[in-house]
Each structure stands twice: as C-alpha cells, then as structure tokens.
Write a protein that holds these residues in place. Structure first.
Motif, PDB file in Angstrom:
ATOM      1  N   VAL A  25      40.405  -4.439 -56.731  1.00  0.00           N
ATOM      2  CA  VAL A  25      41.279  -5.202 -55.697  1.00  0.00           C
ATOM      3  C   VAL A  25      40.561  -5.211 -54.104  1.00  0.00           C
ATOM      4  N   MET A  26      39.299  -4.804 -54.427  1.00  0.00           N
ATOM      5  CA  MET A  26      38.348  -4.858 -53.358  1.00  0.00           C
ATOM      6  C   MET A  26      37.022  -5.093 -53.919  1.00  0.00           C
ATOM      7  N   ARG A  27      36.457  -6.208 -53.775  1.00  0.00           N
ATOM      8  CA  ARG A  27      35.104  -6.382 -54.413  1.00  0.00           C
ATOM      9  C   ARG A  27      33.987  -5.725 -53.655  1.00  0.00           C
ATOM     10  N   PRO A  28      33.060  -4.933 -54.435  1.00  0.00           N
ATOM     11  CA  PRO A  28      31.780  -4.266 -53.871  1.00  0.00           C
ATOM     12  C   PRO A  28      31.419  -5.038 -52.557  1.00  0.00           C
ATOM     13  N   ARG A  29      31.148  -4.359 -51.478  1.00  0.00           N
ATOM     14  CA  ARG A  29      30.459  -4.686 -50.489  1.00  0.00           C
ATOM     15  C   ARG A  29      29.717  -3.661 -49.464  1.00  0.00           C
ATOM     16  N   ARG A  30      28.958  -3.972 -48.643  1.00  0.00           N
ATOM     17  CA  ARG A  30      28.187  -3.206 -47.930  1.00  0.00           C
ATOM     18  C   ARG A  30      28.574  -3.360 -46.492  1.00  0.00           C
ATOM     19  N   ILE A  31      28.954  -2.164 -45.744  1.00  0.00           N
ATOM     20  CA  ILE A  31      28.911  -2.219 -44.196  1.00  0.00           C
ATOM     21  C   ILE A  31      28.223  -1.354 -43.777  1.00  0.00           C
ATOM     22  N   ALA A  32      27.809  -1.467 -42.440  1.00  0.00           N
ATOM     23  CA  ALA A  32      26.769  -0.611 -41.556  1.00  0.00           C
ATOM     24  C   ALA A  32      27.792   0.648 -41.389  1.00  0.00           C
ATOM     25  N   THR A  33      27.077   2.065 -41.608  1.00  0.00           N
ATOM     26  CA  THR A  33      27.643   3.386 -41.370  1.00  0.00           C
ATOM     27  C   THR A  33      28.584   3.297 -40.164  1.00  0.00           C
ATOM     28  N   SER A  34      27.892   2.665 -39.199  1.00  0.00           N
ATOM     29  CA  SER A  34      28.422   2.691 -37.614  1.00  0.00           C
ATOM     30  C   SER A  34      29.761   2.016 -37.671  1.00  0.00           C
ATOM     31  N   GLU A  35      30.081   1.060 -38.466  1.00  0.00           N
ATOM     32  CA  GLU A  35      31.350   0.517 -38.829  1.00  0.00           C
ATOM     33  C   GLU A  35      32.361   0.932 -39.584  1.00  0.00           C
ATOM     34  N   LEU A  36      32.124   2.121 -40.198  1.00  0.00           N
ATOM     35  CA  LEU A  36      32.785   2.908 -41.186  1.00  0.00           C
ATOM     36  C   LEU A  36      34.359   3.151 -40.508  1.00  0.00           C
ATOM     37  N   ARG A  37      34.381   3.712 -39.367  1.00  0.00           N
ATOM     38  CA  ARG A  37      35.523   4.245 -38.589  1.00  0.00           C
ATOM     39  C   ARG A  37      36.451   3.061 -38.617  1.00  0.00           C
ATOM     40  N   GLU A  38      35.834   1.948 -37.886  1.00  0.00           N
ATOM     41  CA  GLU A  38      36.756   1.002 -37.627  1.00  0.00           C
ATOM     42  C   GLU A  38      37.228   0.092 -39.056  1.00  0.00           C
ATOM     43  N   TRP A  39      36.382  -0.279 -40.172  1.00  0.00           N
ATOM     44  CA  TRP A  39      36.726  -0.439 -41.212  1.00  0.00           C
ATOM     45  C   TRP A  39      37.739   0.145 -41.989  1.00  0.00           C
ATOM     46  N   SER A  40      37.826   1.599 -41.946  1.00  0.00           N
ATOM     47  CA  SER A  40      38.892   2.539 -42.186  1.00  0.00           C
ATOM     48  C   SER A  40      40.244   2.378 -41.384  1.00  0.00           C
ATOM     49  N   GLN A  41      40.133   2.148 -40.322  1.00  0.00           N
ATOM     50  CA  GLN A  41      41.358   1.984 -39.651  1.00  0.00           C
ATOM     51  C   GLN A  41      41.873   0.788 -39.901  1.00  0.00           C
ATOM     52  N   GLY A  42      41.215  -0.202 -40.354  1.00  0.00           N
ATOM     53  CA  GLY A  42      41.837  -1.588 -40.301  1.00  0.00           C
ATOM     54  C   GLY A  42      42.108  -1.721 -41.976  1.00  0.00           C
ATOM     55  N   ASN A  43      41.672  -0.943 -42.824  1.00  0.00           N
ATOM     56  CA  ASN A  43      41.603  -1.409 -44.504  1.00  0.00           C
ATOM     57  C   ASN A  43      42.489  -0.131 -45.530  1.00  0.00           C
ATOM     58  N   LEU A  44      42.237   1.220 -44.913  1.00  0.00           N
ATOM     59  CA  LEU A  44      42.888   2.151 -45.516  1.00  0.00           C
ATOM     60  C   LEU A  44      44.474   2.291 -45.504  1.00  0.00           C
ATOM     61  N   ARG A  45      45.121   2.588 -46.374  1.00  0.00           N
ATOM     62  CA  ARG A  45      46.637   2.761 -46.412  1.00  0.00           C
ATOM     63  C   ARG A  45      46.849   4.103 -46.684  1.00  0.00           C
ATOM     64  N   PRO A  46      47.976   4.538 -46.213  1.00  0.00           N
ATOM     65  CA  PRO A  46      48.432   6.048 -46.368  1.00  0.00           C
ATOM     66  C   PRO A  46      48.522   6.425 -47.968  1.00  0.00           C
ATOM     67  N   THR A  47      48.655   5.519 -48.996  1.00  0.00           N
ATOM     68  CA  THR A  47      48.712   5.724 -50.391  1.00  0.00           C
ATOM     69  C   THR A  47      47.452   5.581 -51.048  1.00  0.00           C
ATOM     70  N   ASP A  48      46.223   5.256 -50.361  1.00  0.00           N
ATOM     71  CA  ASP A  48      44.984   5.385 -51.087  1.00  0.00           C
ATOM     72  C   ASP A  48      44.480   6.586 -51.300  1.00  0.00           C
ATOM     73  N   GLU A  49      43.633   6.637 -52.398  1.00  0.00           N
ATOM     74  CA  GLU A  49      42.834   7.853 -52.898  1.00  0.00           C
ATOM     75  C   GLU A  49      41.277   7.377 -52.512  1.00  0.00           C
ATOM     76  N   VAL A  50      40.649   8.344 -51.810  1.00  0.00           N
ATOM     77  CA  VAL A  50      39.254   7.660 -51.510  1.00  0.00           C
ATOM     78  C   VAL A  50      38.373   8.836 -52.368  1.00  0.00           C
ATOM     79  N   VAL A  51      37.343   8.418 -53.014  1.00  0.00           N
ATOM     80  CA  VAL A  51      36.104   9.103 -53.457  1.00  0.00           C
ATOM     81  C   VAL A  51      35.061   8.704 -52.600  1.00  0.00           C
ATOM     82  N   LEU A  52      34.343  10.017 -52.148  1.00  0.00           N
ATOM     83  CA  LEU A  52      33.252   9.856 -51.428  1.00  0.00           C
ATOM     84  C   LEU A  52      32.182  10.459 -51.998  1.00  0.00           C
TER      85      LEU A  52
END
Length: 82
Positions: free
Chosen positions: A29-56
């Motif tokens: 549902v989301m193709r593999p992509r790369r983002i700068a580590t410095s952009e992770l917070r902004e990406w998370s706020q705009g893309n993660l949903r409360p129902t998502d499960e995240v593996v780090l």
C-alpha cells in the motif's frame, strides 16, 4: 468506518530512512521509498494513521541489529504509552 490496518516498516540509517507498507493481506500500500532522517517527523505526522502498526529496524553497529515493534498513542488524548 475505520481505515484498514497497515503494517509499515522503517529501516533507520544515519542519514536516511527506507520505508514501505503492506495491508493485512500483505498487498503493498506504500511503495518502498527513501526519505532523509531529518524529514521523518514531518513524514510521520502527515502519513501515519492511528490504526497503523510500525516496525522499526535500527543498526547499532555493523555486527548488531535490533528490530522492535512500536506502539504509539496520541499524546493529545491524555493516555500515556507503556
């Protein structure tokens, strides 16, 4: 109706995060992509949903790797994460 559950994988490196996601049927549902580590917070706020499960995945050294599951709560709802 709530959004379908997604499983999002984040491979965190020093300067880049590689991410991808699948649904419950393991359909991408989301193709593999790369983002700068410095952009992770902004990406998370705009893309993660409360129902998502995240593996780090994070590498501590060339010989040691740690994979952890995360559960995150919305801090604005007054509930504290364990």
């Amino acid at each position: 109706m709530s959004a379908p559950k997604r499983f999002i994988g984040l491979a965190v490196h020093k300067s880049v995060v590689v991410l991808a996601a699948v649904d419950q049927q393991q359909t991408p549902v989301m193709r593999p992509r790369r983002i700068a580590t410095s952009e992770l917070r902004e990406w998370s706020q705009g893309n993660l949903r409360p129902t998502d499960e995240v593996v780090l995945e994070a590498w501590y050294s060339l010989r040691e790797r740690r994979i952890i599951g995360l559960t995150a709560d919305d801090p604005s709802d007054g509930v504290k994460s364990a």
